[in-house]
Design a protein around this motif. Structure first.
Motif, PDB file in Angstrom:
ATOM      1  N   LEU A   9      16.507 -42.936  23.552  1.00 16.61           N
ATOM      2  CA  LEU A   9      15.952 -43.568  24.748  1.00 16.61           C
ATOM      3  C   LEU A   9      16.934 -43.365  25.886  1.00 16.61           C
ATOM      4  CD1 LEU A   9      13.834 -45.448  26.134  1.00 16.61           C
ATOM      5  CD2 LEU A   9      15.249 -47.380  25.351  1.00 16.61           C
ATOM      6  N   GLU A  25      17.923 -34.757  28.733  1.00 18.14           N
ATOM      7  CA  GLU A  25      16.826 -34.673  27.772  1.00 18.14           C
ATOM      8  C   GLU A  25      16.637 -33.297  27.122  1.00 18.14           C
ATOM      9  OE1 GLU A  25      12.270 -36.263  27.268  1.00 18.14           O
ATOM     10  OE2 GLU A  25      12.886 -35.509  29.230  1.00 18.14           O
ATOM     11  N   LYS A  29      16.105 -32.636  23.052  1.00 17.96           N
ATOM     12  CA  LYS A  29      14.838 -32.158  22.495  1.00 17.96           C
ATOM     13  C   LYS A  29      15.052 -30.857  21.719  1.00 17.96           C
ATOM     14  CE  LYS A  29      10.921 -32.954  24.658  1.00 17.96           C
ATOM     15  NZ  LYS A  29      10.462 -34.222  24.059  1.00 17.96           N
ATOM     16  N   PRO A  34      13.095 -36.811  19.027  1.00 15.10           N
ATOM     17  CA  PRO A  34      12.139 -37.389  19.966  1.00 15.10           C
ATOM     18  C   PRO A  34      12.874 -38.187  21.037  1.00 15.10           C
ATOM     19  CG  PRO A  34      12.087 -38.583  17.882  1.00 15.10           C
ATOM     20  CD  PRO A  34      12.988 -37.402  17.686  1.00 15.10           C
ATOM     21  N   THR A  35      12.362 -38.165  22.249  1.00 13.78           N
ATOM     22  CA  THR A  35      13.001 -38.863  23.367  1.00 13.78           C
ATOM     23  C   THR A  35      11.966 -39.640  24.168  1.00 13.78           C
ATOM     24  OG1 THR A  35      12.739 -36.965  24.840  1.00 13.78           O
ATOM     25  CG2 THR A  35      14.804 -37.102  23.599  1.00 13.78           C
ATOM     26  N   ARG A  36      12.452 -40.621  24.895  1.00 10.99           N
ATOM     27  CA  ARG A  36      11.661 -41.323  25.897  1.00 10.99           C
ATOM     28  C   ARG A  36      12.536 -41.522  27.123  1.00 10.99           C
ATOM     29  NH1 ARG A  36       8.656 -40.220  22.452  1.00 10.99           N
ATOM     30  NH2 ARG A  36       6.870 -41.354  21.609  1.00 10.99           N
ATOM     31  N   PRO A  38      11.715 -43.574  30.348  1.00 10.55           N
ATOM     32  CA  PRO A  38      10.773 -44.375  31.128  1.00 10.55           C
ATOM     33  C   PRO A  38      11.145 -44.471  32.600  1.00 10.55           C
ATOM     34  CG  PRO A  38      12.261 -45.798  29.920  1.00 10.55           C
ATOM     35  CD  PRO A  38      12.541 -44.389  29.453  1.00 10.55           C
ATOM     36  N   ALA A  66       9.332 -48.793  26.101  1.00 14.16           N
ATOM     37  CA  ALA A  66       9.639 -47.390  25.793  1.00 14.16           C
ATOM     38  C   ALA A  66      10.333 -47.279  24.438  1.00 14.16           C
ATOM     39  CB  ALA A  66      10.508 -46.791  26.887  1.00 14.16           C
ATOM     40  N   ASP A  69       7.770 -47.590  21.762  1.00  9.44           N
ATOM     41  CA  ASP A  69       6.999 -46.345  21.661  1.00  9.44           C
ATOM     42  C   ASP A  69       7.813 -45.261  20.957  1.00  9.44           C
ATOM     43  OD1 ASP A  69       4.639 -44.778  22.251  1.00  9.44           O
ATOM     44  OD2 ASP A  69       5.862 -43.723  23.722  1.00  9.44           O
ATOM     45  N   LEU A  70       9.091 -45.163  21.280  1.00  9.46           N
ATOM     46  CA  LEU A  70       9.961 -44.188  20.626  1.00  9.46           C
ATOM     47  C   LEU A  70       9.991 -44.404  19.115  1.00  9.46           C
ATOM     48  CD1 LEU A  70      12.146 -41.935  20.725  1.00  9.46           C
ATOM     49  CD2 LEU A  70      13.828 -43.764  21.110  1.00  9.46           C
ATOM     50  N   GLU A  73       7.991 -42.667  16.466  1.00 14.58           N
ATOM     51  CA  GLU A  73       8.382 -41.326  16.034  1.00 14.58           C
ATOM     52  C   GLU A  73       9.736 -41.280  15.353  1.00 14.58           C
ATOM     53  OE1 GLU A  73       7.824 -37.961  18.671  1.00 14.58           O
ATOM     54  OE2 GLU A  73       6.795 -39.260  20.094  1.00 14.58           O
TER      55      GLU A  73
END
Length: 250
Positions: A9, A25, A29, A34-36, A38, A66, A69-70, A73
């Motif tokens: 995050l 980011e 990646k 996985p990244t977020r 926000p 966020a 949500d992360l 994954e």
């Protein structure tokens, strides 16, 4: 689809566009993480007026959403924050951090350099100044002046949003002993927005064991450390730490 063991995050700062952290980011990646990233309430709008009436509680709530949500994954999160984003990250880590593996705080705004900020000589005047002002200028600050022309942050902020930032700094400082996760503290000695002593305050007050917390000091860059003259080194420092925490080294 199976979850990844780790995700990241990335939390931006006060009045900042995502450009202030966007360089971090892509290499993460590329590692398959996985990244977020926000957009916190009131930011990345056409006008800084979008920040009027927004408080630090909104920024924490957006980061929490966020993070949730992360975690659809990833099993655990490595959480990074720059400037005010560092306050957000420390707050997330102070709450039950079962899902937070570790944190990176860069120029975390625990001690702002402004003479009106909490912990500074003229903080007692801050309520009066904020009542009198409708907005506060937020000039772009770079060690390399040529880079300032590309800055996409808000040039000013509503005074009430600045007041909430001040409150956030005070609240976060009180909660530092609740932080117990592994921590990387990044700070430039030349930062004129966040006082370099902020890094020492964090290190000395979080409850993370000494062998699980460390500094990464920079000697030239200004506050916008991920798009200033040492951006390659600062971004590399974050990526290397994430690789280490995620067991991707070697």
């Amino acid at each position: 689809m199976a979850k990844q063991p780790y995700g990241v995050l990335i939390v931006h700062g006060f009045t900042a566009s995502l450009d202030c952290v966007s360089g971090i980011e892509p290499p993460l990646k590329a590692l398959g993480l996985p990244t977020r990233v926000p957009v916190l309430r009131g930011h990345s709008a056409e006008s800084p007026e979008a920040l009027r009436g927004v408080t630090w509680h909104d920024w924490v709530a957006d980061a929490e959403a966020a993070l949730k949500d992360l975690l659809t994954e990833a099993d655990k999160a490595i959480v990074f924050g720059h400037s005010m984003g560092g306050l957000v990250v420390l707050t997330l880590a102070a709450d039950p951090p079962d899902v937070i593996d570790s944190i990176v705080v860069a120029a975390a705004a625990v001690q702002l350099a402004s003479p009106l900020a909490p912990g500074r000589p003229f903080h007692f005047l801050a309520p009066l100044v904020i009542r009198l002002l409708k907005k506060v200028d937020m000039p772009a600050v770079y060690a390399d002046p040529a880079l300032a022309q590309y800055d996409t942050n808000y040039p000013w902020a509503p005074a009430d949003a600045v007041a909430s930032l001040f409150e956030f700094a005070k609240v976060t400082r009180r909660r530092l002993p609740e932080v117990r996760v592994p921590t990387l503290i990044m700070q430039s000695r030349k930062d004129t927005t966040v006082a370099p002593e902020s890094a020492e305050i964090i290190y000395n007050n979080i409850s993370t064991p000494p062998d699980q917390k460390r500094f990464a000091w920079f000697e030239v860059t200004e506050h916008e450390m991920f798009r200033d003259c040492e951006s390659e080194a600062t971004i590399g420092t974050v990526v290397d730490y994430v690789r280490e925490r995620a067991g991707l080294t070697g």
